[in-house]
Scaffold this motif. Sequence first.
Motif, mmCIF file in Angstrom:
data_model
loop_
_atom_site.group_PDB
_atom_site.id
_atom_site.type_symbol
_atom_site.label_atom_id
_atom_site.label_comp_id
_atom_site.label_asym_id
_atom_site.label_seq_id
_atom_site.Cartn_x
_atom_site.Cartn_y
_atom_site.Cartn_z
ATOM 1 N N GLU A 1 54.074 38.799 26.390
ATOM 2 C CA GLU A 1 54.089 37.997 25.251
ATOM 3 C C GLU A 1 53.685 36.594 25.541
ATOM 4 O OE1 GLU A 1 57.244 40.079 22.206
ATOM 5 O OE2 GLU A 1 58.383 39.356 24.138
ATOM 6 N N ALA A 2 54.214 35.981 26.229
ATOM 7 C CA ALA A 2 53.661 34.716 26.598
ATOM 8 C C ALA A 2 52.279 34.407 26.945
ATOM 9 C CB ALA A 2 54.436 33.972 27.572
ATOM 10 N N GLY A 3 51.773 35.385 27.698
ATOM 11 C CA GLY A 3 50.307 35.343 28.232
ATOM 12 C C GLY A 3 49.480 35.960 27.107
ATOM 13 N N TYR A 4 49.862 36.860 26.425
ATOM 14 C CA TYR A 4 48.882 37.363 25.309
ATOM 15 C C TYR A 4 49.657 37.320 24.275
ATOM 16 C CZ TYR A 4 45.425 40.685 23.538
ATOM 17 O OH TYR A 4 44.294 41.207 22.758
ATOM 18 N N PRO A 5 49.921 36.445 23.277
ATOM 19 C CA PRO A 5 50.564 36.192 22.166
ATOM 20 C C PRO A 5 50.605 37.347 21.071
ATOM 21 C CG PRO A 5 49.903 34.258 22.633
ATOM 22 C CD PRO A 5 49.016 35.072 23.616
ATOM 23 N N HIS B 1 47.564 41.161 35.593
ATOM 24 C CA HIS B 1 46.546 42.198 35.250
ATOM 25 C C HIS B 1 46.553 42.621 33.859
ATOM 26 C CE1 HIS B 1 44.911 42.042 39.366
ATOM 27 N NE2 HIS B 1 45.957 42.535 39.790
ATOM 28 N N ILE B 2 47.784 42.912 33.382
ATOM 29 C CA ILE B 2 47.791 43.148 31.890
ATOM 30 C C ILE B 2 47.224 42.117 31.115
ATOM 31 C CG2 ILE B 2 49.383 44.060 30.174
ATOM 32 C CD1 ILE B 2 51.029 45.358 32.294
ATOM 33 N N ILE B 3 47.588 41.031 31.134
ATOM 34 C CA ILE B 3 47.278 40.001 30.397
ATOM 35 C C ILE B 3 45.733 39.653 30.572
ATOM 36 C CG2 ILE B 3 47.357 37.616 30.079
ATOM 37 C CD1 ILE B 3 50.521 37.858 31.012
ATOM 38 N N ALA B 4 45.155 39.415 31.816
ATOM 39 C CA ALA B 4 43.821 39.236 32.064
ATOM 40 C C ALA B 4 42.751 40.363 31.291
ATOM 41 C CB ALA B 4 43.453 39.143 33.575
ATOM 42 N N SER B 5 43.244 41.563 31.585
ATOM 43 C CA SER B 5 42.694 42.835 31.126
ATOM 44 C C SER B 5 42.467 42.450 29.506
ATOM 45 C CB SER B 5 43.058 44.135 31.651
ATOM 46 O OG SER B 5 42.973 44.267 33.062
ATOM 47 N N ALA B 6 43.885 42.448 28.947
ATOM 48 C CA ALA B 6 43.671 42.355 27.612
ATOM 49 C C ALA B 6 42.931 41.360 26.915
ATOM 50 C CB ALA B 6 45.217 42.451 26.995
ATOM 51 N N ARG B 7 42.863 40.403 27.594
ATOM 52 C CA ARG B 7 42.213 39.063 27.017
ATOM 53 C C ARG B 7 40.682 39.339 27.216
ATOM 54 N NH1 ARG B 7 45.041 33.883 30.156
ATOM 55 N NH2 ARG B 7 46.749 33.834 28.582
ATOM 56 N N ARG B 8 40.527 39.910 28.309
ATOM 57 C CA ARG B 8 39.006 40.322 28.558
ATOM 58 C C ARG B 8 38.290 41.236 27.483
ATOM 59 N NH1 ARG B 8 36.971 43.593 33.821
ATOM 60 N NH2 ARG B 8 34.897 43.838 33.191
ATOM 61 N N LEU B 9 39.129 42.321 27.065
ATOM 62 C CA LEU B 9 38.740 43.371 26.351
ATOM 63 C C LEU B 9 38.753 42.866 24.811
ATOM 64 C CD1 LEU B 9 40.639 46.461 27.845
ATOM 65 C CD2 LEU B 9 38.074 46.063 27.759
ATOM 66 N N ARG B 10 39.658 41.619 24.603
ATOM 67 C CA ARG B 10 39.714 41.263 23.210
ATOM 68 C C ARG B 10 38.606 40.403 23.044
ATOM 69 N NH1 ARG B 10 43.117 41.130 18.463
ATOM 70 N NH2 ARG B 10 42.742 39.182 17.497
ATOM 71 N N LYS B 11 38.279 39.701 23.857
ATOM 72 C CA LYS B 11 37.200 38.667 23.846
ATOM 73 C C LYS B 11 35.641 39.547 23.563
ATOM 74 C CE LYS B 11 34.721 35.025 26.302
ATOM 75 N NZ LYS B 11 34.697 34.195 27.476
ATOM 76 N N LEU B 12 35.670 40.640 24.201
ATOM 77 C CA LEU B 12 34.476 41.399 24.206
ATOM 78 C C LEU B 12 34.508 42.222 22.880
ATOM 79 C CD1 LEU B 12 32.006 42.949 25.586
ATOM 80 C CD2 LEU B 12 33.563 44.664 26.477
ATOM 81 N N SER B 13 35.740 42.663 22.526
ATOM 82 C CA SER B 13 35.741 43.287 20.929
ATOM 83 C C SER B 13 35.462 42.178 19.960
ATOM 84 C CB SER B 13 36.932 43.727 20.847
ATOM 85 O OG SER B 13 37.505 44.814 21.617
#
Length: 113
Positions: A3-7, A93-105
Amino acid sequence: RIEAGYPEAVVLFKEQEKLPNCTTIAFPGVMSEALLFLLNRERVYASLGGGHCQKLSHLLIASHIDPVLAQSALHFSLSFETTQSEIERAADHIIASARRLRKLSVHLMGGVV
């Protein structure tokens, strides 16, 4: 940590009584299948559901979770052998992967997610 890394993350069923080693987290703007794929490449394992014909998103929708949010959810569980360092590595890894996909989306949708 997630939650802190991916609000944008939404921890589902936070207030309900549940097993302490299991959680379901939704990542708005991210398709759960894509996130699961990236996590598996990093040896972080999650679930889209279990058993015959059980898909997590269908179970969540039946539990009155918004269908769009349900499509972004993954289920995580820990064993009694899971170490703190493994949890921290997985969270990173969860935070980095979610950020990467969100940015792509956001990029693919022209800023609308």
